[in-house]
Design a protein around this motif. Structure first.
Motif, mmCIF file in Angstrom:
data_model
loop_
_atom_site.group_PDB
_atom_site.id
_atom_site.type_symbol
_atom_site.label_atom_id
_atom_site.label_comp_id
_atom_site.label_asym_id
_atom_site.label_seq_id
_atom_site.Cartn_x
_atom_site.Cartn_y
_atom_site.Cartn_z
ATOM 1 N N LEU A 80 -2.297 9.803 10.735
ATOM 2 C CA LEU A 80 -1.994 10.155 9.354
ATOM 3 C C LEU A 80 -0.508 9.951 9.057
ATOM 4 O O LEU A 80 -0.142 9.410 8.007
ATOM 5 C CB LEU A 80 -2.402 11.605 9.099
ATOM 6 N N GLU A 130 5.836 0.588 1.716
ATOM 7 C CA GLU A 130 5.298 -0.317 0.678
ATOM 8 C C GLU A 130 5.735 0.119 -0.708
ATOM 9 O O GLU A 130 6.095 -0.711 -1.548
ATOM 10 C CB GLU A 130 3.772 -0.362 0.761
ATOM 11 N N LEU A 136 6.621 -4.275 0.438
ATOM 12 C CA LEU A 136 6.160 -4.968 1.637
ATOM 13 C C LEU A 136 4.991 -4.223 2.261
ATOM 14 O O LEU A 136 5.027 -2.998 2.386
ATOM 15 C CB LEU A 136 7.298 -5.075 2.654
ATOM 16 N N GLU A 137 3.996 -4.981 2.674
ATOM 17 C CA GLU A 137 2.784 -4.357 3.181
ATOM 18 C C GLU A 137 2.840 -4.216 4.695
ATOM 19 O O GLU A 137 2.168 -4.946 5.436
ATOM 20 C CB GLU A 137 1.556 -5.166 2.760
ATOM 21 N N LEU A 138 3.641 -3.264 5.153
ATOM 22 C CA LEU A 138 3.628 -2.886 6.561
ATOM 23 C C LEU A 138 2.451 -1.953 6.775
ATOM 24 O O LEU A 138 2.270 -1.006 6.017
ATOM 25 C CB LEU A 138 4.933 -2.171 6.921
ATOM 26 N N THR A 139 1.623 -2.221 7.762
ATOM 27 C CA THR A 139 0.424 -1.404 7.971
ATOM 28 C C THR A 139 0.456 -0.732 9.342
ATOM 29 O O THR A 139 1.213 -1.159 10.229
ATOM 30 C CB THR A 139 -0.852 -2.260 7.892
ATOM 31 N N PRO A 140 -0.362 0.286 9.534
ATOM 32 C CA PRO A 140 -0.448 0.900 10.868
ATOM 33 C C PRO A 140 -0.822 -0.111 11.953
ATOM 34 O O PRO A 140 -0.387 0.038 13.101
ATOM 35 C CB PRO A 140 -1.526 1.963 10.678
ATOM 36 N N MET A 183 0.239 6.309 8.596
ATOM 37 C CA MET A 183 -0.241 5.838 7.300
ATOM 38 C C MET A 183 0.736 6.245 6.205
ATOM 39 O O MET A 183 1.079 5.428 5.333
ATOM 40 C CB MET A 183 -1.638 6.389 7.008
ATOM 41 N N GLU A 184 1.217 7.476 6.243
ATOM 42 C CA GLU A 184 2.176 7.933 5.242
ATOM 43 C C GLU A 184 3.479 7.140 5.347
ATOM 44 O O GLU A 184 4.095 6.800 4.335
ATOM 45 C CB GLU A 184 2.455 9.437 5.410
ATOM 46 N N CYS A 207 3.836 4.015 6.399
ATOM 47 C CA CYS A 207 3.628 2.655 5.870
ATOM 48 C C CYS A 207 3.463 2.668 4.353
ATOM 49 O O CYS A 207 3.927 1.761 3.658
ATOM 50 C CB CYS A 207 2.412 2.026 6.542
ATOM 51 N N ILE A 208 2.800 3.681 3.837
ATOM 52 C CA ILE A 208 2.660 3.799 2.381
ATOM 53 C C ILE A 208 4.034 3.918 1.746
ATOM 54 O O ILE A 208 4.322 3.289 0.726
ATOM 55 C CB ILE A 208 1.787 5.015 2.029
ATOM 56 N N ARG A 248 6.817 12.235 8.763
ATOM 57 C CA ARG A 248 7.030 13.519 9.415
ATOM 58 C C ARG A 248 6.236 14.620 8.727
ATOM 59 O O ARG A 248 5.766 15.554 9.375
ATOM 60 C CB ARG A 248 8.523 13.842 9.388
ATOM 61 N N ASN A 249 6.134 14.511 7.412
ATOM 62 C CA ASN A 249 5.274 15.400 6.626
ATOM 63 C C ASN A 249 5.553 16.872 6.902
ATOM 64 O O ASN A 249 4.648 17.667 7.108
ATOM 65 C CB ASN A 249 3.804 15.086 6.910
#
Lengths: 298, 86
Positions: free
Chosen positions: B47, B57, B62-66, B50-51, B53-54, B17-18
């Motif tokens: 963006l 992790e 766990l490596e959840l990616t976009p 990405m935030e 998923c980062i 949400r940033n």
């Protein structure tokens, strides 16, 4: 000094590369991007690095072989200056940029700077915490918006420049306009901005800024929004009514991120030239008179 | 759904949400741990994801990616993805 190769070598996952690249995109200059690209042969760069650099090049086609001549100075974690040292301040304009919640001007900083002539502009980029507010200041620098204005004046001597323009996007947009009024800038530009809910009497709140804006002579306020995005359009129109500024709808943009939409069309450079240009030449004496009229305090 | 997964998801949602505000109904749904929220209603741009998923992790390893997110429809699917691996 930026050591991209070492930082990339420590990344083991896509998310770690994304973290690295997101953080770099908020701060690096076009010349730094070109230096990253040229430090190694293309084949020696990790795949994630090549994907990232290719994406930046797509956003800003000249960035690798004709990067804008900005040199980045780190004043603090939250304040960066981008300046072409070959051109004196007296021949340039100063852009004070209030970045949004992501620390960006809606797009990666190198892509933004690549579309802004470094021979004409020096850029001071301000950042805040994602959930923070410029009206509570910037950590380590100021405790409110007038304090930020005073810091900019004391640190960067805007009077040395031909023009002074403030620009803010999204979470930094209204603050940029309020700062323009408080500092008597030539122009204040809001892209997708909305005034936050501030306690009565908070410096920079809309009633105060609207009142001062209508008394100002020589500070243009411009409210930019996507023409097909109703929330930003309604806010911009309300701000125009309150301040006497002007709206600047960007045609065929149906979302909040106007800067990215214009970038994707390849029109960012002329767009910035239009929204940032001032149609008046600023005089130092008139600036000081404006400060007296606005009750700007140190 | 375990508390740990709820906490991971909620923290990651805040990261994505940033600082921007959700519509009231979305904010309420998330506060109520309602996982029937369509991902496109979160209003995250690339963006933001990405935030998100980062954050996942960092919290879980766990490596959840976009790219993984692109195959999902709602928070329930992300929740299920995490539960299957934790």
């Amino acid at each position: 000094m930026l050591d991209y190769a070492a930082r990339a070598a420590r990344c083991r996952t896509q998310n770690q590369f994304n973290r690295l690249h997101i953080d770099l995109e908020t701060v690096v200059s076009p010349r730094e991007v070109a230096a990253i690209r040229n430090a190694k042969s293309w084949q020696d760069l990790p795949l994630q690095s090549r994907v990232w650099l290719r994406r930046l090049k797509t956003m800003a086609p000249g960035i690798m072989d004709r990067p804008q001549g900005y040199r980045r100075s780190v004043v603090s974690d939250l304040v960066m200056v981008y300046e072409n040292p070959a051109v004196p301040a007296s021949r340039k304009a100063l852009l004070v940029a209030f970045t949004g919640n992501s620390g960006r001007l809606m797009i990666p900083m190198p892509a933004f700077l690549q579309s802004l002539d470094s021979g004409l502009w020096t850029v001071v980029a301000l950042r805040k915490e994602a959930d923070g507010s410029y009206f509570r200041g910037i950590e380590g620098i100021a405790t409110d918006l007038p304090g930020i204005v005073g810091y900019v004046d004391a640190t960067f001597s805007p009077a040395r420049y031909q023009r002074v323009v403030t620009l803010g996007t999204s979470g930094g947009a209204y603050a940029a306009v309020a700062a323009a009024v408080l500092m008597g800038a030539d122009r204040g530009v809001s892209v997708g901005g909305a005034p936050p809910a501030l306690a009565a009497g908070t410096p920079g709140a809309l009633p105060e800024i609207a009142g001062k804006a209508r008394q100002l002579d020589g500070t243009d306020l411009v409210f930019v929004f996507g023409s097909d995005f109703d929330p930003d359009r309604q806010t911009a129109e309300a701000l125009r009514e309150a301040t006497g500024g002007q709206i600047h709808p960007v045609a065929d943009v149906a979302g909040h991120n106007v800067i990215n939409a214009v970038l994707q069309r390849g029109d960012l450079e002329p767009f910035l030239a239009e929204v940032l240009a001032s149609d008046r030449i600023r005089g130092t004496l008139r600036r000081r008179m404006r400060r007296l009229l606005t009750g700007w305090r140190r | 759904m375990t508390d740990k997964i709820r906490d991971i998801l909620n923290t990651a949602l805040q990261a994505g949400r940033n600082g921007t505000r959700w519509p009231a109904d979305i904010a309420e749904a998330i506060a109520d741990n309602d996982r029937d929220v369509a991902l496109d209603r979160l209003g995250f741009d690339s963006l933001g994801w990405m935030e998100f998923c980062i954050s996942v992790e960092l919290q879980s390893g766990l490596e959840l990616t976009p790219n993984d997110i692109d195959t999902m429809r709602d928070l329930a699917q992300i929740d299920a993805w995490l539960r299957a691996r934790l």
